[in-house]
Design an enzyme around this catalytic site. Sequence first.
Site, PDB file in Angstrom:
ATOM      1  N   ASP A  64       4.099  -5.311 -11.773  1.00 51.84           N
ATOM      2  CA  ASP A  64       4.185  -3.881 -11.468  1.00 51.84           C
ATOM      3  C   ASP A  64       5.663  -3.501 -11.431  1.00 51.84           C
ATOM      4  O   ASP A  64       6.354  -3.745 -10.444  1.00 51.84           O
ATOM      5  CB  ASP A  64       3.494  -3.580 -10.136  1.00 51.84           C
ATOM      6  N   PHE A 123       3.045  -2.777  -2.517  1.00 51.67           N
ATOM      7  CA  PHE A 123       2.711  -1.361  -2.679  1.00 51.67           C
ATOM      8  C   PHE A 123       2.420  -1.115  -4.145  1.00 51.67           C
ATOM      9  O   PHE A 123       3.292  -1.251  -4.995  1.00 51.67           O
ATOM     10  CB  PHE A 123       3.837  -0.426  -2.218  1.00 51.67           C
ATOM     11  N   LYS A 144       6.700   6.160 -13.099  1.00 51.19           N
ATOM     12  CA  LYS A 144       7.876   6.825 -12.551  1.00 51.19           C
ATOM     13  C   LYS A 144       8.887   7.249 -13.619  1.00 51.19           C
ATOM     14  O   LYS A 144       8.701   8.273 -14.245  1.00 51.19           O
ATOM     15  CB  LYS A 144       8.490   5.942 -11.458  1.00 51.19           C
TER      16      LYS A 144
END
Length: 398
Positions: free
Chosen positions: A219, A134, A248
């Site tokens: 990531d 993802f 985030k």
Amino acid sequence: MTRAGSALANNYSPLPVEVASGNGAWVTDVEGRRYLDLLAAYSAVNFGHGHPALIAAAKAQLDRVTLVSRAFENDQLEPFAAELAALAGKEMVLPMNTGAEAVESGIKVARAWGYRVKGVEHDRATIVVASGNFHGRTTTIVSFSDDPSARDDFGPYTPGFRIVPYGSAEALEAAIDETTVAVLLEPIQGEAGIIVPPEDYLPAVRRLCDVHRVLFIADEIQSGLGRVGATFACDLVGVVPDLYLLGKALGGGIVPVSAVVGNRDVLGVLRPGEHGSTFGGNPLAAAVGRAVVRMLATGEPQERARELGAVLQRRLEALVGRGVTAVRVRGLWAGVDIDPAVGTARQVCERMMAEGVLAKDTHGQTVRFAPPIVIDEADLEHAIDVLERVLTTAAQPA
Ligand SMILES: *Cc1c(COP(=O)(O)O)cnc(C)c1O
């Protein structure tokens, strides 16, 4: 499901709790009911709701200047870049806003590096990615997703990606050829259910990337910045990627802040005009990002995530065989596989919500826990007590 007649696009099915305020690990709904937040906005709220140092940094910057665009310099951006680079042990930072933009930026940098430095034939660059990945929701990113709900009906797809099974260094090596510019991986797969690869996987990826002169792009948008009990999940296995993708928690749960972080020999390939963002690197974002980096530079959030993570792990492992089939824990991050006999992960989350604990299901049978790192130990224990109660009462016939 969105309420009937809602003006909101129906792309989420939130738990039916309407949050009005938050403080630390707690949120309060519009009727004054309090809930422990065990999701922390998918790790964007790693430092808790309304962290005083972060709110103070944001408020101070709100009163000074919030946006000038990159057409001009601002006095927060250079220090932010230098401080974030130092935290990551790298030389350069490319600031963006959302996680998906950091991923897109990493892809563009890797391709440009491939053509200009490695000498890959033009427009032939390939990037190897993992099954179950993802990396966000843009059209290029969903082009290399293998989740049908993320991908179907959104083609045609961007070419240039090869998907190999996550965790297999052999499969990865077999997919690398002279066109390969990068390997793009989550060091721990978050959305997939906190999937931790074999201990020797990331070191093997690092070695293969060195041998074949391929960039290793990690990531760390969800796994990074304290969550796993270290600054980066790569740290847990002593691996240093060429590029970190961050997002985030970098925005402290206040504003979207993301970044690609790497060394000059890679990030330095970008020239003026080739890439950018109106909001990327804005002074408000940079000021909040600096406050986040200051906090992480003390090592305290990482330490706390490590200590509380041990509690989380001990308590969750004791539930295996009692409504839980498996748990995977790294720091304050856990994937808990729910025994189908007890119900779905969504049902478990709904029952926990009724008892004042908010968590999020993923992929049918997994509940993900990612509480704010500032959570009190007693509150963490309480949340797991609730999970335990929900699992044992749910096991009884209705
Ligand atoms: C959330 C996430 C993204 C995308 O971030 P957005 O800010 O939602 O665009 C990318 N990669 C990983 C690993 C993520 O968890």
